[in-house]
Design a protein around this motif. Structure first.
Motif: not given
Length: 166
Positions: A75-95
């Motif tokens: 298994r790979r050790a990973c940092c985990a984060y939670m945050f909120h995005l507007d839909y417009a920001d989500y598209s930029a985040f995902e790409s």
């Protein structure tokens, strides 16, 4: 031994002469390359009859025998984060950030997108910088406890351990 973002090691002789139990066991464990592992060796015979050299040998061999029979899970050790995005920001985040994530993000879609991600520890700084840039600093990530992701499936897979955090 814990190999997450803050590597920790600990050993104990638990009443045995100093350096005759915990250190030899930890040395064997380090030699395997395993992390996030605990080894316990219980001695039923010996004591003064074995002497310190015999105790070191007994605990070393006990640890080796215990570790020979294990099934390894990577298994790979990973940092985990939670945050909120507007839909417009989500598209930029995902790409712009999908290449940095260890698995597909866990998302809840309401009037905004609540996102949880796992990022390999060695890519944390780059992820945070790119998230800030992609969202013009609107995303405010909250760090969650480290998670472990199996790299056996190179395609995205949902991180089930994060799903319960909503």
């Amino acid at each position: 031994m814990y190999g997450g973002s803050e590597r920790r090691e600990r050993s104990s002789d638990n009443g045995e002469p100093s350096g005759t139990a915990g250190k030899p066991i930890l040395s064997v464990l380090k030699g395997t390359g395993l992390t996030d592992t605990m080894v316990v060796v219980i001695r039923y015979f010996g004591g003064t009859l074995l002497g310190t050299g015999g105790l070191v040998h007994a605990y070393t061999e006990g640890a080796k025998v215990a570790l020979e029979g294990i099934q390894r899970v990577t298994r790979r050790a990973c940092c985990a984060y939670m945050f909120h995005l507007d839909y417009a920001d989500y598209s930029a985040f995902e790409s712009r950030l999908s290449d940095l994530m260890a698995a597909r993000p866990v998302c809840e879609y309401t009037e905004r997108v609540d996102v949880k991600v796992a990022v390999p520890i060695d890519r944390r700084d780059e992820f945070l910088r790119r998230l800030s840039d992609a969202t013009s600093r609107r995303a405010r990530p909250i760090e969650l406890p480290d998670v472990y992701v199996r790299p056996s499936n190179p395609s995205y897979t949902a991180i089930q351990s994060l799903g319960a955090c909503f």
